[in-house]
Design a protein around this motif. Sequence first.
Motif, PDB file in Angstrom:
ATOM      1  N   LEU A   1       0.788  -1.037   0.122  1.00 27.73           N
ATOM      2  CA  LEU A   1      -0.145   0.051  -0.005  1.00 27.73           C
ATOM      3  C   LEU A   1       1.018   1.374  -0.112  1.00 27.73           C
ATOM      4  O   LEU A   1       0.673   2.162  -0.979  1.00 27.73           O
ATOM      5  CB  LEU A   1      -0.948  -0.015   1.203  1.00 27.73           C
ATOM      6  CG  LEU A   1      -1.797   1.153   1.188  1.00 27.73           C
ATOM      7  CD1 LEU A   1      -2.530   1.096   0.205  1.00 27.73           C
ATOM      8  CD2 LEU A   1      -2.643   0.971   2.583  1.00 27.73           C
ATOM      9  N   TYR A   2       1.701   1.282   1.080  1.00 28.56           N
ATOM     10  CA  TYR A   2       2.739   2.362   0.931  1.00 28.56           C
ATOM     11  C   TYR A   2       4.323   1.820   1.092  1.00 28.56           C
ATOM     12  O   TYR A   2       4.468   1.362   2.337  1.00 28.56           O
ATOM     13  CB  TYR A   2       2.481   3.557   2.156  1.00 28.56           C
ATOM     14  CG  TYR A   2       1.275   4.134   1.978  1.00 28.56           C
ATOM     15  CD1 TYR A   2       1.180   5.085   1.051  1.00 28.56           C
ATOM     16  CD2 TYR A   2       0.095   3.859   2.583  1.00 28.56           C
ATOM     17  CE1 TYR A   2      -0.144   6.056   0.874  1.00 28.56           C
ATOM     18  CE2 TYR A   2      -1.108   4.522   2.447  1.00 28.56           C
ATOM     19  CZ  TYR A   2      -1.110   5.389   1.576  1.00 28.56           C
ATOM     20  OH  TYR A   2      -2.100   6.283   1.259  1.00 28.56           O
ATOM     21  N   THR A   3       4.997   1.632   0.240  1.00 30.31           N
ATOM     22  CA  THR A   3       6.125   0.928   0.109  1.00 30.31           C
ATOM     23  C   THR A   3       7.059   1.758   0.997  1.00 30.31           C
ATOM     24  O   THR A   3       8.076   1.375   1.574  1.00 30.31           O
ATOM     25  CB  THR A   3       6.816   0.815  -1.126  1.00 30.31           C
ATOM     26  OG1 THR A   3       5.897   0.320  -1.996  1.00 30.31           O
ATOM     27  CG2 THR A   3       8.004   0.072  -1.050  1.00 30.31           C
ATOM     28  N   CYS A   4       7.030   2.967   1.040  1.00 29.91           N
ATOM     29  CA  CYS A   4       7.954   3.795   1.933  1.00 29.91           C
ATOM     30  C   CYS A   4       7.583   3.957   3.543  1.00 29.91           C
ATOM     31  O   CYS A   4       8.378   4.593   4.427  1.00 29.91           O
ATOM     32  CB  CYS A   4       7.839   5.358   1.600  1.00 29.91           C
ATOM     33  SG  CYS A   4       6.152   6.162   1.802  1.00 29.91           S
ATOM     34  N   SER A   5       6.415   3.131   3.956  1.00 29.68           N
ATOM     35  CA  SER A   5       6.045   3.082   5.385  1.00 29.68           C
ATOM     36  C   SER A   5       7.231   2.398   6.216  1.00 29.68           C
ATOM     37  O   SER A   5       7.804   1.434   5.526  1.00 29.68           O
ATOM     38  CB  SER A   5       4.678   2.569   5.657  1.00 29.68           C
ATOM     39  OG  SER A   5       4.793   1.165   5.199  1.00 29.68           O
ATOM     40  N   GLN A   6       7.185   2.515   7.616  1.00 27.28           N
ATOM     41  CA  GLN A   6       8.183   1.826   8.271  1.00 27.28           C
ATOM     42  C   GLN A   6       7.941   0.307   8.254  1.00 27.28           C
ATOM     43  O   GLN A   6       8.857  -0.630   8.215  1.00 27.28           O
ATOM     44  CB  GLN A   6       8.242   2.491   9.752  1.00 27.28           C
ATOM     45  CG  GLN A   6       9.205   1.790  10.536  1.00 27.28           C
ATOM     46  CD  GLN A   6       9.263   2.496  11.803  1.00 27.28           C
ATOM     47  OE1 GLN A   6       8.602   3.292  12.160  1.00 27.28           O
ATOM     48  NE2 GLN A   6      10.038   1.869  12.705  1.00 27.28           N
ATOM     49  N   ASP A   7       6.854  -0.113   8.187  1.00 29.07           N
ATOM     50  CA  ASP A   7       6.417  -1.489   8.287  1.00 29.07           C
ATOM     51  C   ASP A   7       6.936  -2.074   7.175  1.00 29.07           C
ATOM     52  O   ASP A   7       7.460  -3.311   7.079  1.00 29.07           O
ATOM     53  CB  ASP A   7       4.724  -1.600   8.332  1.00 29.07           C
ATOM     54  CG  ASP A   7       4.389  -1.260   9.823  1.00 29.07           C
ATOM     55  OD1 ASP A   7       5.226  -1.233  10.691  1.00 29.07           O
ATOM     56  OD2 ASP A   7       2.997  -1.124   9.970  1.00 29.07           O
ATOM     57  N   THR A   8       6.879  -1.618   5.956  1.00 29.36           N
ATOM     58  CA  THR A   8       7.090  -2.135   4.609  1.00 29.36           C
ATOM     59  C   THR A   8       8.614  -2.185   4.535  1.00 29.36           C
ATOM     60  O   THR A   8       9.186  -3.001   3.909  1.00 29.36           O
ATOM     61  CB  THR A   8       6.649  -1.342   3.275  1.00 29.36           C
ATOM     62  OG1 THR A   8       5.149  -1.400   3.370  1.00 29.36           O
ATOM     63  CG2 THR A   8       6.881  -1.846   2.114  1.00 29.36           C
ATOM     64  N   GLN A   9       9.299  -1.176   5.178  1.00 25.89           N
ATOM     65  CA  GLN A   9      10.964  -1.095   5.084  1.00 25.89           C
ATOM     66  C   GLN A   9      11.253  -2.517   5.935  1.00 25.89           C
ATOM     67  O   GLN A   9      12.293  -3.061   5.425  1.00 25.89           O
ATOM     68  CB  GLN A   9      11.312   0.162   5.828  1.00 25.89           C
ATOM     69  CG  GLN A   9      11.031   1.395   5.115  1.00 25.89           C
ATOM     70  CD  GLN A   9      11.408   1.555   3.725  1.00 25.89           C
ATOM     71  OE1 GLN A   9      12.492   1.554   3.453  1.00 25.89           O
ATOM     72  NE2 GLN A   9      10.600   1.654   2.811  1.00 25.89           N
ATOM     73  N   GLU A  10      10.582  -2.793   6.913  1.00 27.64           N
ATOM     74  CA  GLU A  10      11.023  -3.938   7.681  1.00 27.64           C
ATOM     75  C   GLU A  10      10.609  -5.321   6.842  1.00 27.64           C
ATOM     76  O   GLU A  10      11.456  -6.001   6.879  1.00 27.64           O
ATOM     77  CB  GLU A  10      10.274  -3.965   9.057  1.00 27.64           C
ATOM     78  CG  GLU A  10      10.754  -2.912  10.117  1.00 27.64           C
ATOM     79  CD  GLU A  10      12.116  -2.930  10.294  1.00 27.64           C
ATOM     80  OE1 GLU A  10      12.811  -4.015  10.648  1.00 27.64           O
ATOM     81  OE2 GLU A  10      12.592  -1.911  10.664  1.00 27.64           O
ATOM     82  N   ARG A  11       9.608  -5.170   6.000  1.00 31.08           N
ATOM     83  CA  ARG A  11       9.323  -6.299   5.283  1.00 31.08           C
ATOM     84  C   ARG A  11      10.399  -6.418   4.353  1.00 31.08           C
ATOM     85  O   ARG A  11      10.640  -7.479   4.049  1.00 31.08           O
ATOM     86  CB  ARG A  11       7.757  -6.036   4.818  1.00 31.08           C
ATOM     87  CG  ARG A  11       7.465  -7.093   4.018  1.00 31.08           C
ATOM     88  CD  ARG A  11       5.835  -6.785   3.545  1.00 31.08           C
ATOM     89  NE  ARG A  11       5.314  -8.084   2.705  1.00 31.08           N
ATOM     90  CZ  ARG A  11       4.923  -8.978   3.346  1.00 31.08           C
ATOM     91  NH1 ARG A  11       4.738  -9.172   4.507  1.00 31.08           N
ATOM     92  NH2 ARG A  11       4.418 -10.022   2.251  1.00 31.08           N
ATOM     93  N   ILE A  12      10.736  -5.334   3.738  1.00 29.81           N
ATOM     94  CA  ILE A  12      11.772  -5.406   2.464  1.00 29.81           C
ATOM     95  C   ILE A  12      13.114  -6.113   2.941  1.00 29.81           C
ATOM     96  O   ILE A  12      13.797  -6.897   2.480  1.00 29.81           O
ATOM     97  CB  ILE A  12      12.160  -4.257   2.135  1.00 29.81           C
ATOM     98  CG1 ILE A  12      10.946  -3.444   1.243  1.00 29.81           C
ATOM     99  CG2 ILE A  12      13.405  -4.174   1.042  1.00 29.81           C
ATOM    100  CD1 ILE A  12      11.263  -2.207   0.671  1.00 29.81           C
ATOM    101  N   LYS A  13      13.502  -5.679   4.360  1.00 32.42           N
ATOM    102  CA  LYS A  13      14.801  -6.468   4.958  1.00 32.42           C
ATOM    103  C   LYS A  13      14.396  -7.926   5.246  1.00 32.42           C
ATOM    104  O   LYS A  13      15.294  -8.737   4.925  1.00 32.42           O
ATOM    105  CB  LYS A  13      14.998  -5.651   6.130  1.00 32.42           C
ATOM    106  CG  LYS A  13      15.467  -4.290   5.916  1.00 32.42           C
ATOM    107  CD  LYS A  13      16.272  -3.355   7.098  1.00 32.42           C
ATOM    108  CE  LYS A  13      15.051  -2.886   8.113  1.00 32.42           C
ATOM    109  NZ  LYS A  13      15.557  -2.124   9.198  1.00 32.42           N
ATOM    110  N   GLN A  14      13.465  -8.225   5.719  1.00 33.00           N
ATOM    111  CA  GLN A  14      12.996  -9.503   6.083  1.00 33.00           C
ATOM    112  C   GLN A  14      13.020 -10.593   4.489  1.00 33.00           C
ATOM    113  O   GLN A  14      13.595 -11.515   4.425  1.00 33.00           O
ATOM    114  CB  GLN A  14      11.681  -9.603   6.689  1.00 33.00           C
ATOM    115  CG  GLN A  14      11.631  -9.207   8.001  1.00 33.00           C
ATOM    116  CD  GLN A  14      10.327  -9.213   8.623  1.00 33.00           C
ATOM    117  OE1 GLN A  14       9.215  -9.632   7.986  1.00 33.00           O
ATOM    118  NE2 GLN A  14       9.810  -8.523  10.013  1.00 33.00           N
ATOM    119  N   ARG A  15      12.380  -9.857   3.681  1.00 32.42           N
ATOM    120  CA  ARG A  15      12.430 -10.730   2.259  1.00 32.42           C
ATOM    121  C   ARG A  15      13.976 -10.922   1.709  1.00 32.42           C
ATOM    122  O   ARG A  15      14.175 -11.715   1.215  1.00 32.42           O
ATOM    123  CB  ARG A  15      11.457  -9.925   1.186  1.00 32.42           C
ATOM    124  CG  ARG A  15       9.967  -9.900   1.752  1.00 32.42           C
ATOM    125  CD  ARG A  15       9.490 -11.361   1.632  1.00 32.42           C
ATOM    126  NE  ARG A  15       8.193 -11.496   2.148  1.00 32.42           N
ATOM    127  CZ  ARG A  15       7.741 -11.739   3.383  1.00 32.42           C
ATOM    128  NH1 ARG A  15       8.826 -11.901   4.467  1.00 32.42           N
ATOM    129  NH2 ARG A  15       6.432 -11.733   3.699  1.00 32.42           N
TER     130      ARG A  15
END
Length: 591
Positions: free
Chosen positions: A64-78
């Motif tokens: 939904l918002y790739t720049c959000s803090q939650d998505t940042q953490e998700r990118i690192k996990q992936r």
Amino acid sequence: LAPARGTLTREPVYPEERDVSREEPRVGVFVCHCGINIGGVVHVPEVVEYVKNLPGVVYAEHNLYTCSQDTQERIKQRIAEMGINRVVVTSCTPRTHEPLFQDTIRQAGLNPYLFELANIREQVSWVHRADHDIATEKAKDMAAMAVSKAAKLKPLYRQSLDIDHRALVVGGGLAGMTAALSIAEQGFDVHLVEREAELGGNLRHIFTPMPFTEPGSSAEPRYYDPQIVLATMIERISHNPRIHVYLGAEVSIVTGYVGQYKTTLRYNDGRTEELGHGVVVVATGAQDMKPKEYLYGQSSNVMTQRELEERLISQPSNLQPPASIVMIQCVGSRDDEHPYCSRICCTQAMKNALMIKSKYPNANVAVLYRDIRTYGYRELLYRQAREAGVVFLEYSEKQKPLVKNAGGKLQVEVVLQPDGEKIVLPADWVVLSTGIQPNDNNELAQLFKVPLSEDGFFLEAHAKLRPLDFAADGVYLAGLAHSPRFIEETIAQANGAAIRAATLLSRKELQSAALIAAVNPRLCSACGICVDVCPYSARVIDEEKGYAQVLDVLCQGCGACVAACPNGASYQRGFEFKQIFGMIEAALARA
């Protein structure tokens, strides 16, 4: 140029950076909805399904918002779970978000330059709102191009450089003194250079009280004495051990780079002196225009507003006071030669007209104007002048007033607007409201490699995003050298420039740019074309090795040398030929 001090080091990484040089490209793609900015036009799930089948892609998802803090953490996990070693984000402008994503993958252990961003907001959804299918297909094109380039990306590194924690301020007027005091009070030594024999600049010629309104205040302007301001600032400078003043000196030679400049001063008596510093603040001021009309220079009673102030201060009390004074606005301003408004002229006329009415209550004061532009709360001065009996008469640019000398007496003939009535005003004094024009800034602009506007003032990097910076790193500007402005605006801008300078000086070291030019020695013929076109002097020919070299610390990655090289020996790191060709091939494959 002196060699850069420092060593070629990798950027800090969190955790330790992975070595991906021998790994096959494993690209992870994150497609952003950006709320309705993108998702309201582009069919984002369809783009994700298409991307999953591209060569080298091991993972793709939409957010939904790739720049959000939650998505940042998700990118690192992936990145950790899928063994991703290249990352593509399709979202909005890299201008604001690319550093964020680069820092995210760096924290995941990847080199930050193993990242590519496709701008599918400004370049897709915002320009194809009317056709969602076309927008979706274009988003697929851009994603495919980004993936193709990402698969060919290489890790890039910066060079760490020492900083000379001193500043050079060029110009000892109000802006220069303000900047010097601000920088010094933040704990850094300052070289303050003034070509005249004393500090003060234009402030030395302003005598009558100036109106001043605090930013954001709704109160009426208060007044302060510019000569008291000047004396106070000079006293503060003289008692500050961190400020070193160089009077009667001009900048003659500049070498080095941001953080390590070497500047040679040339004094009026021929002496020279070299100064070291890390940053520069250009505050060379400007000058008042010298009239070429209205009998200026032919009659002692035709004067500028500045000369009027000096006369009001020095006028003996026993002399016959003037009975009639005519002020003419926009003299030398807002015409073909100087098309801009000098901003201060109308306020200066209001201030001096009120001063005249205060000193000579029976004097008739008329102001001939095209427009009255008393900015902000200075409009109150216009009202006060009218209430004090100052007469305002409008004239047309096509029918300027005519000043005559009739038997030793001055007369001003003016065609009034809008009726076109012609009247003749007797004038003991004719006062010309002249504007501000830049100094001859060409030599200094070439020395510091900074641009000028079409009017000859120094030009900032970006009016909104970088209003105090030049395109050249480590060089800042303030005051009339930038554009006409009021005293409090000059002070505010000078303080801002000082903060920008102190931000750089406060660092322990600097890092050079990573996206810079490089040379393939096997293709280079040492023709020197790249040396000639480089605007930052970042190119030299190594005579012993027989090919061109790039001075990493000076290179700003503009790409001029790459475009000019006839042999294809020059290339841009992060934009290498095979990377760009890969993007072209990906685009053609979908055509």
